[in-house]
Design a protein around this motif. Structure first.
Motif, PDB file in Angstrom:
ATOM      1  N   ARG A   1       4.368  -1.076  -9.529  1.00  0.00           N
ATOM      2  CA  ARG A   1       4.242  -1.561  -8.239  1.00  0.00           C
ATOM      3  C   ARG A   1       5.282  -2.623  -7.745  1.00  0.00           C
TER       4      ARG A   1
ATOM      5  N   ASP B   1       2.429   4.837  -0.867  1.00  0.00           N
ATOM      6  CA  ASP B   1       1.927   5.789  -1.666  1.00  0.00           C
ATOM      7  C   ASP B   1       3.085   6.676  -1.886  1.00  0.00           C
ATOM      8  N   TYR B   2       3.743   6.124  -3.416  1.00  0.00           N
ATOM      9  CA  TYR B   2       4.852   6.847  -3.870  1.00  0.00           C
ATOM     10  C   TYR B   2       4.666   8.360  -4.140  1.00  0.00           C
ATOM     11  N   ASN B   3       3.658   8.827  -4.192  1.00  0.00           N
ATOM     12  CA  ASN B   3       3.273  10.517  -4.382  1.00  0.00           C
ATOM     13  C   ASN B   3       3.571  11.112  -3.079  1.00  0.00           C
TER      14      ASN B   3
ATOM     15  N   ASP C   1       4.394   3.622  -9.483  1.00  0.00           N
ATOM     16  CA  ASP C   1       3.104   3.622  -9.199  1.00  0.00           C
ATOM     17  C   ASP C   1       2.528   2.653 -10.219  1.00  0.00           C
TER      18      ASP C   1
ATOM     19  N   LYS D   1       8.191   8.560  -9.358  1.00  0.00           N
ATOM     20  CA  LYS D   1       6.785   8.235  -8.969  1.00  0.00           C
ATOM     21  C   LYS D   1       5.795   7.559  -9.805  1.00  0.00           C
TER      22      LYS D   1
ATOM     23  N   SER E   1       0.274   5.530   5.296  1.00  0.00           N
ATOM     24  CA  SER E   1      -0.698   4.395   4.676  1.00  0.00           C
ATOM     25  C   SER E   1      -1.341   3.687   5.508  1.00  0.00           C
TER      26      SER E   1
ATOM     27  N   LYS F   1       0.850  -1.263   0.197  1.00  0.00           N
ATOM     28  CA  LYS F   1      -0.107  -0.153  -0.039  1.00  0.00           C
ATOM     29  C   LYS F   1       0.888   1.351   0.024  1.00  0.00           C
TER      30      LYS F   1
END
Length: 632
Positions: A594, A575-577, A591, A587, A628, A573
């Protein structure tokens, strides 16, 4: 169309090409109830392109398929018309076995294998729709209204998705070899949100062998020494058929140059991207216009047909131009063209939409294998089918999926390349794609993968015990060579002088003497005879493992370093952002793909070492939990 419930299965495989056959057999042999639905039962395991199996990198893949318990190696061993080991003058890392197939016998034998597998139901039909609810695939619907339910589904549709054949100015909807295409399923995949791309492949003309003047060509016979792809093969085909070598010439090239305006490749009629490593003859003439000639191999398509595959003359030029081209080639001046070459365009997945298990990221319980994933070649398709079938069956059984690493085999390299890097053209496996190719050899596929095949349930107990005996014999003989000192007797010195080496000044371990470039294992056995004869494959392993010990050890050290990176998992889970400092491109790529580990992340195009350093720090600080809510 009135729909009706037609049955319930554990696994449904859509398609029965090389990927579909391996997927269906793997799932069934693992012990789950399997349905294979294919457009035409007469086209099971069909070879629409060249009638051969193996070659550089691809031949190693077939050995790996066999080591894991797949069928392709066994099938080609029973049905080939010629077998050759390539690159025998080079080192073991690039040697590869290649078989010329009897394409019709290959089909029939594979179909018989499927029909005789107790857990397989083989059905002719066209799947128009995947049944999906809440992001989970639970079955398929056919064009006749039949609904089949399943726990997992494997897509192996080859080049049939919205297939179009292109021949000169002619363009029409079709699968390969004028089979019906699959249009509704392609539209359904788009409706489900999958990203599709348009790829292209092609074939050359076929000619009547009775009209070929072979006296103007060079014979290419098979090996006299019997060889096989499967480790279980004990009966060898000895009555081999030759292939023949000839060349194009300036006249051939002039005809192509004068008719480029009629070539779909250059007129804009072909929109799909073709494989750069299998170019058409018109592409070769344009790109390599300094070359006066190109190789053409004349390959028989079987024992009971006179059709000959004109390898190297792949083209989509109009039929009348193809006839002119054929007539310029030495030996083919009066050859009757039986089938024209053609190009075929088709839809395929952007493969970064897949996990390394070959399950799709968008739809759970849906797997994909073969040319639909952007690959080219029967071998690449078959190995994906095998892994997809294994993992689809294991999902049914509640077991974890199997993922091969890049150091495990060429299969691991192929799948990792697809799901991590994607491909902008039909992907072909090459030895240069493998950074550990000294470890991924033709000769040691069983040592690398039989254990895993046994664990999955695809390798029998008797075969596994035979494998353990082989391993023990190799280890014992290497130990003998490392623990035995050869003294500089007159016999020893005479042998060393005979092979052009430097005489011994003192005693030397037999293993160290074998490492000398001029020495081989046969020489050592003259000095240290065996008490009991060893099988040829054991002797081969002893020589390779001793001679290349230093290089192999370096490769293994590199693998160990990579394993540490592979062991650094990236939580689902993440969150690259939310990671400050990551480049925007990184990013986006992270994303989309994954990645499951830091090592996989590092292989993504557009993710640089600085991004990896930031990602590592982020994970190690446990900040994912704060962002996350996931336990990092």
């Amino acid at each position: 169309m009135q729909q009706y419930e037609a049955g319930k299965y554990d696994v449904i495989v859509i398609g029965a090409g090389h990927a579909g056959c391996e997927a269906g057999l793997a799932a069934a042999r693992i012990g789950v109830k399997t349905l294979i639905i294919t457009l035409n039962l007469d086209m099971v395991a069909f070879m629409p392109c060249n009638p051969s199996i193996g070659g550089p990198a691809k031949g190693v893949v077939v050995r790996e398929i066999d080591a894991l318990g797949g069928e392709m190696g066994k099938n080609i061993d029973k049905t080939h018309i010629q077998m050759r080991m390539l690159n025998t003058g080079k080192g073991p890392a690039v040697q590869a076995l290649r078989a010329q197939a009897d394409k019709f016998q290959y089909q029939h034998e594979m179909k018989k294998t499927l029909e005789n597998e107790p857990n397989i139901t083989l059905l002719q039909g066209k799947v128009d729709q995947l049944l999906v609810k809440d992001g989970v695939c639970y079955g398929v619907a056919t064009h006749t209204g039949a609904i089949y339910y399943a726990n997992t589904v494997v897509l192996t549709t080859g080049t049939f998705l919205r297939g179009e054949i292109i021949l000169g100015e002619l363009k029409y909807s079709s699968g390969p070899n004028n089979q019906q295409p699959s249009i509704s399923l392609s539209e359904n995949l788009e409706e489900l949100g999958f990203e599709l791309v348009r790829f292209k492949t092609g074939t050359p003309p076929r000619v009547n062998g009775n009209t070929v003047d072979y006296s103007k060509t060079e014979i290419q016979p098979g090996d006299e020494h019997p060889r096989a792809f499967s480790y279980e093969t004990t009966t060898f085909i000895t009555d081999q058929l030759p292939c023949w070598l000839t060349y194009t010439n300036e006249k051939t090239h002039r005809i192509i140059d004068e008719n480029l305006h009629r070539s779909p490749m250059f007129s804009g009629a072909i929109k799909g991207t073709g494989a750069r490593y299998c170019p058409s003859i018109e592409d070769k003439v344009v790109r390599f216009n300094d070359k006066p000639r190109h190789q053409i191999f004349l390959e028989p398509e079987g024992r009971n047909t006179q059709e000959v595959y004109v390898q190297g003359l792949s083209t989509s030029l109009p039929e009348d131009i193809q006839q002119q081209l054929v007539a310029t080639v030495p030996g083919l001046e009066n050859a009757q063209m039986m089938r024209a070459g053609y190009a075929i365009e088709y839809d395929s997945f952007v493969p970064t939409q897949l996990w390394p298990t070959l399950e799709t990221k968008r739809i759970k319980n849906l797997y994909s294998a073969g040319q639909i994933n952007g690959t080219s070649g029967y071998e690449e398709a078959a190995c994906q089918g095998l892994l997809a079938g294994i993992n689809a069956a294991r999902k049914v059984q509640g077991k974890e999926g199997i993922i091969l690493s890049r150091s495990d085999g060429y299969i691991g390299v192929l799948i990792d390349d697809l799901v991590t890097k994607g491909t902008n053209e039909p992907y072909r496996l090459l030895t240069s794609r493998a950074e550990y190719r000294l470890l991924l050899r033709h000769d040691n596929a069983d040592l690398r993968l039989t254990e895993l095949g046994y664990e999955t349930g695809l390798i029998s107990e008797s075969r596994y015990q035979s494998f353990l005996r082989k391993k023990a014999a190799i280890a014992a003989e290497i130990k003998r060579l490392k623990s035995t000192i050869i003294k500089p007797s007159e016999t020893v010195q005479a042998l060393i002088r005979e092979v052009g080496g430097s005489e011994l000044k003192d005693g030397i371990r037999a293993s160290d003497l074998l490492k000398r470039p001029e020495m081989n294992y046969k020489h050592i056995l003259q000095l240290l005879p065996l008490e009991e004869e060893l099988p040829a494959d054991v002797k081969e392993q002893v020589e390779i493992q001793v001679k290349y010990e230093g290089y192999i050890e370096k490769s293994l050290q590199q693998v160990e370093k990579l394993k540490k990176m592979e062991d650094k998992k990236i939580p689902d889970k993440i969150d690259y952002n939310a990671i400050h400092g990551l480049a925007t491109e990184a990013k986006q790529k992270l994303d989309a793909v994954r990645p499951l580990s830091i090592a996989q992340a590092a292989r993504i195009s557009g993710v640089n070492p600085a991004d990896i350093s930031i990602l590592l720090v982020y994970i190690e600080q446990g900040r994912i939990a704060k962002v996350s809510g996931n336990d990092a």
